[in-house]
Write an enzyme that holds these catalytic residues in place. Structure first.
Site, short mmCIF file in Angstrom:
data_model
loop_
_atom_site.label_atom_id
_atom_site.label_comp_id
_atom_site.label_asym_id
_atom_site.label_seq_id
_atom_site.Cartn_x
_atom_site.Cartn_y
_atom_site.Cartn_z
N LYS A 76 28.84 39.98 51.07
CA LYS A 76 29.81 40.88 50.46
C LYS A 76 29.07 41.99 49.69
O LYS A 76 28.12 41.70 48.97
CB LYS A 76 30.69 40.09 49.47
CG LYS A 76 31.61 40.95 48.62
CD LYS A 76 32.21 40.14 47.47
CE LYS A 76 33.14 40.96 46.61
NZ LYS A 76 32.77 41.60 45.44
N LYS B 224 23.13 22.67 36.46
CA LYS B 224 21.74 22.74 35.98
C LYS B 224 21.50 21.82 34.78
O LYS B 224 20.47 21.91 34.11
CB LYS B 224 21.32 24.19 35.72
CG LYS B 224 22.08 24.92 34.65
CD LYS B 224 21.52 26.32 34.44
CE LYS B 224 22.16 26.92 33.21
NZ LYS B 224 22.39 28.29 33.17
N LYS C 157 27.41 44.76 43.43
CA LYS C 157 26.24 45.15 42.63
C LYS C 157 25.45 43.92 42.19
O LYS C 157 24.27 44.01 41.91
CB LYS C 157 26.62 46.06 41.47
CG LYS C 157 27.73 45.56 40.62
CD LYS C 157 28.21 46.65 39.70
CE LYS C 157 29.52 46.29 39.03
NZ LYS C 157 30.68 46.44 39.90
P1 ADP Z 1 31.15 44.12 42.21
O1 ADP Z 1 31.33 42.94 43.12
O2 ADP Z 1 30.25 45.14 42.80
O3 ADP Z 1 30.72 43.70 40.81
P2 ADP Z 1 33.73 44.55 40.96
O4 ADP Z 1 33.94 43.08 40.81
O5 ADP Z 1 33.46 45.34 39.71
O6 ADP Z 1 32.58 44.81 42.04
O7 ADP Z 1 34.98 45.15 41.71
C1 ADP Z 1 35.75 46.29 41.34
C2 ADP Z 1 36.86 46.46 42.36
O8 ADP Z 1 36.31 46.73 43.68
C3 ADP Z 1 37.72 45.19 42.54
O9 ADP Z 1 39.09 45.58 42.71
C4 ADP Z 1 37.21 44.54 43.81
O10 ADP Z 1 38.21 43.80 44.49
C5 ADP Z 1 36.74 45.76 44.64
N1 ADP Z 1 35.57 45.40 45.46
C6 ADP Z 1 34.33 45.08 45.01
N2 ADP Z 1 33.48 44.82 46.03
C7 ADP Z 1 34.19 44.98 47.17
C8 ADP Z 1 33.89 44.86 48.56
N3 ADP Z 1 32.67 44.53 48.98
N4 ADP Z 1 34.87 45.10 49.46
C9 ADP Z 1 36.12 45.45 49.05
N5 ADP Z 1 36.48 45.57 47.76
C10 ADP Z 1 35.55 45.35 46.80
#
Ligand code: ADP
Ligand code: TRP
Length: 331
Positions: A201, A121, A204
């Protein structure tokens, strides 16, 4: 001696079914194996980067603590704690910074992604990057090395961070003599990424998640909003879809088999969603009840955490003392 298994989750949002499938479920399963001693924690300092207010941190920490317990974490078997209650972590982090090459941090995916986005950007490369983001992997190395960790169960996205913790342990051991157990990641391949309501995927950051402990009405509504193709009610349906991925998470082997047949025969999407809701709700309900109980009786959770924190600090103090001796600040 048992091998130490350690993992942490950041309290950056309300836990969703992707977090359960990808992280919490397998960590709980590993704690049921008597070959291991387990340390599971809430990485609250790691989430400061991502959160805007202190209220958010409090809410998400409470929800995550209750989630771990509701999903079956046994506090008599697992040392369960908040990272911020173990001050040895941040002291060790400072020591480790001095054996960590800056170049190693420059190569961290999260930092590189921020730089890339800035350059695209036309902004300054380090625009909005604070030292919490930059040093994130060193704090994570401190979490891991402090407890003599052998195995770190994480998702694919955290592999690089555990590799960095391993490098940092080796640099330190080379300079000061053997001090830290050299950790390795345990990547659960089978718990592939769970997709969200829109087919990306589940995350949040995309707002496409199903909160693990939402109420029945919300669960029903979210399941009915899953995107499906336009095949007619009686036409055969492909099992290669988000809806079926969720059936695989919540259904028993017999139920999954039965649903495979009904998809081939041409179940309507409405009926498939109804079946999925029944399965998901039945699976989640006992855990949801425990979750609601803990949310309403947080003083009990607080006592469990305090107990875990006392246990954790005994080991944290031993390791920190070893590191302090190794570098020469104490005899
Ligand atoms: P988000 O993507 O919702 O911010 P985080 O990065 O806080 O989630 O992930 C917390 C844990 O949950 C990590 O160990 C991550 O690998 C797992 N995780 C997050 N989203 C998924 C998903 N869609 N499928 C499988 N595991 C996930
Ligand atoms: N960085 C991890 C994540 O984003 C959370 C975490 C912090 C962690 N410290 C850790 C995971 C130590 C394993 C070990 O999901």
């Amino acid at each position: 001696m048992k091998s130490i298994v350690l993992t942490g989750i950041k309290p950056t949002g309300t836990p969703h079914i992707g977090n359960y499938v990808g992280a919490i479920k397998q960590a709980i399963e590993m704690s049921e194996n008597s070959e291991y001693d387990n340390f599971y924690f809430i990485a609250d300092y790691h989430s400061l980067n991502a959160l805007k207010t202190s209220e958010e941190l409090k809410t998400y920490t409470k929800e995550l603590a209750c989630t771990w317990l509701a999903c079956g974490l046994n506090p008599e078997k697992v040392v369960f704690y908040r990272q911020s209650r173990i001050p040895e972590t941040t002291e060790l982090c400072w020591i480790l910074m001095n054996v960590t090459p800056k170049g190693l941090m420059d190569r961290a995916h999260a930092y590189k992604a921020s730089v890339q986005a800035n350059l695209e950007k036309g902004a300054d490369a380090d625009d909005g990057v604070n030292m919490g983001l930059y040093n994130y992997p060193i704090l994570m190395a401190a979490d891991i090395l402090l407890f003599n960790t052998k195995f770190v169960p994480v998702g694919q996205d955290q592999k690089q961070h555990v590799e960095m913790a391993r490098d940092i342990a080796k640099y330190f051991n080379k300079k000061y003599g053997y001090t830290f157990v050299v950790p390795q990641e345990k990547i659960q391949e089978e718990s592939a990424t769970l997709l969200g309501l829109d087919g990306r995927k589940m995350s949040k950051s995309y707002g496409n998640q199903i909160p693990l402990f939402c109420d029945e009405g919300t669960l029903k509504k979210l399941i009915s909003s899953i995107k499906t193709d336009s095949s007619l009610p009686t036409e055969p349906k492909s099992t290669n879809c988000v809806l079926f991925d969720y059936i695989k998470v919540f259904g028993s082997p017999e139920k999954i088999n039965e649903m495979e047949k009904r998809f081939a025969e041409g179940i309507s999407w409405a009926d498939a969603k109804k079946e999925l809701f029944e399965m998901a709700n039945e699976y989640i309900k006992p855990m949801r009840e425990k979750y609601n109980y803990y949310m309403e009786h947080f003083d009990e959770v607080e006592s469990l955490l305090k107990l875990g924190e006392e246990k954790a600090r005994v080991i944290a103090k031993e390791t920190l003392e070893r590191a302090r001796k190794a570098v020469g600040v104490i005899d």
